[in-house]
Write a protein that holds these residues in place. Structure first.
Motif, mmCIF file in Angstrom:
data_model
loop_
_atom_site.group_PDB
_atom_site.id
_atom_site.type_symbol
_atom_site.label_atom_id
_atom_site.label_comp_id
_atom_site.label_asym_id
_atom_site.label_seq_id
_atom_site.Cartn_x
_atom_site.Cartn_y
_atom_site.Cartn_z
ATOM 1 N N TYR A 108 34.873 40.812 51.765
ATOM 2 C CA TYR A 108 33.424 40.669 51.811
ATOM 3 C C TYR A 108 32.973 39.399 51.080
ATOM 4 N N THR A 109 31.994 39.523 50.175
ATOM 5 C CA THR A 109 31.402 38.350 49.527
ATOM 6 C C THR A 109 31.650 38.444 48.026
ATOM 7 N N GLY A 110 32.578 37.638 47.534
ATOM 8 C CA GLY A 110 33.096 37.788 46.178
ATOM 9 C C GLY A 110 32.200 37.329 45.054
ATOM 10 N N THR A 111 30.986 36.881 45.370
ATOM 11 C CA THR A 111 30.004 36.561 44.325
ATOM 12 C C THR A 111 28.730 37.383 44.490
ATOM 13 N N TYR A 112 28.786 38.407 45.342
ATOM 14 C CA TYR A 112 27.577 39.159 45.676
ATOM 15 C C TYR A 112 27.453 40.387 44.775
ATOM 16 N N ALA A 113 27.088 40.123 43.518
ATOM 17 C CA ALA A 113 26.905 41.169 42.509
ATOM 18 C C ALA A 113 26.201 40.530 41.322
ATOM 19 N N PRO A 114 25.612 41.336 40.440
ATOM 20 C CA PRO A 114 25.018 40.763 39.237
ATOM 21 C C PRO A 114 26.045 39.966 38.434
ATOM 22 N N THR A 115 25.571 38.933 37.766
ATOM 23 C CA THR A 115 26.472 38.035 37.049
ATOM 24 C C THR A 115 27.300 38.777 36.000
ATOM 25 N N GLU A 116 26.701 39.771 35.335
ATOM 26 C CA GLU A 116 27.445 40.526 34.317
ATOM 27 C C GLU A 116 28.640 41.237 34.944
ATOM 28 N N ARG A 117 28.435 41.802 36.131
ATOM 29 C CA ARG A 117 29.521 42.489 36.838
ATOM 30 C C ARG A 117 30.598 41.494 37.252
ATOM 31 N N LEU A 118 30.182 40.358 37.778
ATOM 32 C CA LEU A 118 31.141 39.338 38.183
ATOM 33 C C LEU A 118 31.975 38.874 36.994
ATOM 34 N N SER A 119 31.322 38.649 35.870
ATOM 35 C CA SER A 119 32.026 38.201 34.669
ATOM 36 C C SER A 119 33.089 39.211 34.255
ATOM 37 N N GLU A 120 32.751 40.491 34.275
ATOM 38 C CA GLU A 120 33.716 41.534 33.919
ATOM 39 C C GLU A 120 34.930 41.494 34.835
ATOM 40 N N LEU A 121 34.670 41.424 36.133
ATOM 41 C CA LEU A 121 35.757 41.415 37.114
ATOM 42 C C LEU A 121 36.654 40.194 36.965
ATOM 43 N N TYR A 122 36.024 39.028 36.938
ATOM 44 C CA TYR A 122 36.796 37.788 36.909
ATOM 45 C C TYR A 122 37.643 37.687 35.647
ATOM 46 N N TYR A 123 37.039 37.958 34.503
ATOM 47 C CA TYR A 123 37.772 37.809 33.252
ATOM 48 C C TYR A 123 38.832 38.897 33.079
ATOM 49 N N ALA A 124 38.572 40.091 33.626
ATOM 50 C CA ALA A 124 39.598 41.136 33.577
ATOM 51 C C ALA A 124 40.819 40.720 34.385
ATOM 52 N N ALA A 125 40.606 40.103 35.536
ATOM 53 C CA ALA A 125 41.725 39.619 36.346
ATOM 54 C C ALA A 125 42.478 38.499 35.634
ATOM 55 N N LEU A 126 41.739 37.590 35.026
ATOM 56 C CA LEU A 126 42.379 36.475 34.317
ATOM 57 C C LEU A 126 43.176 36.935 33.105
ATOM 58 N N ALA A 127 42.832 38.110 32.567
ATOM 59 C CA ALA A 127 43.516 38.625 31.379
ATOM 60 C C ALA A 127 44.869 39.256 31.698
ATOM 61 N N GLN A 128 45.174 39.450 32.984
ATOM 62 C CA GLN A 128 46.431 40.101 33.341
ATOM 63 C C GLN A 128 47.600 39.123 33.210
ATOM 64 N N PRO A 129 48.782 39.635 32.851
ATOM 65 C CA PRO A 129 49.946 38.762 32.647
ATOM 66 C C PRO A 129 50.273 37.917 33.873
ATOM 67 N N ASN A 130 50.551 36.659 33.630
ATOM 68 C CA ASN A 130 51.019 35.718 34.648
ATOM 69 C C ASN A 130 49.988 35.366 35.715
ATOM 70 N N VAL A 131 48.730 35.770 35.507
ATOM 71 C CA VAL A 131 47.659 35.322 36.407
ATOM 72 C C VAL A 131 47.206 33.946 35.932
ATOM 73 N N ARG A 132 47.401 32.950 36.783
ATOM 74 C CA ARG A 132 47.157 31.561 36.392
ATOM 75 C C ARG A 132 45.745 31.090 36.730
ATOM 76 N N GLY A 133 45.038 31.846 37.551
ATOM 77 C CA GLY A 133 43.703 31.419 37.926
ATOM 78 C C GLY A 133 43.104 32.347 38.964
ATOM 79 N N LEU A 134 41.932 31.962 39.473
ATOM 80 C CA LEU A 134 41.176 32.773 40.427
ATOM 81 C C LEU A 134 40.917 32.007 41.718
ATOM 82 N N ALA A 135 40.863 32.763 42.809
ATOM 83 C CA ALA A 135 40.318 32.287 44.072
ATOM 84 C C ALA A 135 39.260 33.294 44.492
#
Length: 309
Positions: free
Chosen positions: A87-114
């Protein structure tokens, strides 16, 4: 191509892990339409993504699921890009997006986001968040344009005009965020010239500095079960053969700036959902046909772009 580019960037094989962040789309929730674009599947064109609910544990599990899913193909991979695909990966309140993005970046060996999104879903506060992430982490943003022909876009129900895409590109470029543009080949009513014109439009310099978009995705239009397109045009076949499709893709590659990173040359809908073209699920066949055509032409990416510039 993306694979070698990432390997050079990170010093090892780096693969994308497709995640379903629980987003929807303004073209589904009534903001600008309902039902999505006519070609979009029920999973928002991310049928192979792992679903997460948003907390750290669910993201950890979704990433682990993706690593397991891809382990046969890349058993020794230890470097990953968390890819919010559905779907649309920025279609949510900014606080929700921040939680999701940073939680993914915190996982081992995750080098970045797309992050795959729409050009009309990048408000200033979201752009500020993306800019913040981009300053500290590896990031690219994918824009689902498909075509610059507004008549074609209206026919499949895109929900915004091409000028919105160009505005989003400018704003992302001002923040030095990598941009990947999705182009969909074989849309009903599109001619070969239309697709060539779309490529020329999106690969033109963005500003006076001469900067271009970072990457491109060439998608072969797949007609899949459960979409409006399958209902409205049940007999439509975008390309008659892999050879016909390869001929077009090779020409587009020749016109593409040589420094542009190519992320995709086809599409890979599940075979059980695919209606047309029947051969499209055989991804290796399609890619091999493209490679053979490039060899036959003795050609390469940027050949005609260099000649024209």
């Amino acid at each position: 191509m993306l694979g070698p580019w990432l390997e050079q960037e990170f010093g090892e094989k780096t693969i994308k892990l497709a995640l379903d962040g629980g987003f929807t789309c303004p073209n589904r929730d009534g903001t600008c339409g309902t039902g999505g674009c006519s070609f979009c599947s029920e999973r928002g064109s991310g049928d192979n993504a792992s679903i997460l609910s948003g907390d750290n544990e669910s993201i950890k599990q979704a990433i682990a699921d993706q690593i397991t899913l891809l382990s046969d193909k890349w058993p020794n991979a230890n470097s990953f890009i968390a890819y919010f695909q559905n779907y649309t990966g920025t279609y949510a309140p900014t606080e929700r997006l921040s939680e999701l993005y940073y939680a993914a970046l915190a996982q081992p060996n995750v080098r970045g986001l797309a992050i795959a999104t729409r050009p009309d879903c990048l408000p200033e506060e979201t752009l500020d968040l993306l800019s913040e992430i981009n300053q500290k982490h590896f990031l690219w943003v994918e824009l689902g344009l498909q075509t610059t022909n507004n008549n074609t876009a209206a026919a499949f129900g895109r929900g915004y005009e091409t000028k919105v895409y160009h505005d989003a590109v400018r704003k992302l470029t001002e923040r030095n965020i990598r941009i990947v543009t999705h182009l969909l080949l074989g849309l009903p009513g599109e001619t070969r010239e239309d697709m060539i014109n779309t490529l020329a439009d999106v690969t033109a310099p963005i500003d006076d500095s001469g900067r271009h978009i970072w990457g491109l995705k060439f998608h072969l239009l797949n007609i899949v079960r459960g979409t409006r397109l399958a209902e409205e045009l049940p007999d439509y076949i975008p390309f008659d053969s892999p050879e016909e499709y390869a001929n077009l893709v090779c020409h587009l590659l020749e016109l593409t700036p040589p420094e542009t990173v190519i992320h995709r040359l086809s599409a890979d809908s599940p075979a059980e959902l695919l209606l047309a073209p029947k051969w499209a699920y055989r991804k290796r066949l399609v890619i091999n046909t493209i490679n053979s055509e490039m060899s036959r032409r003795n050609s390469y990416q940027g050949l005609l772009h260099r000649q024209e510039t």
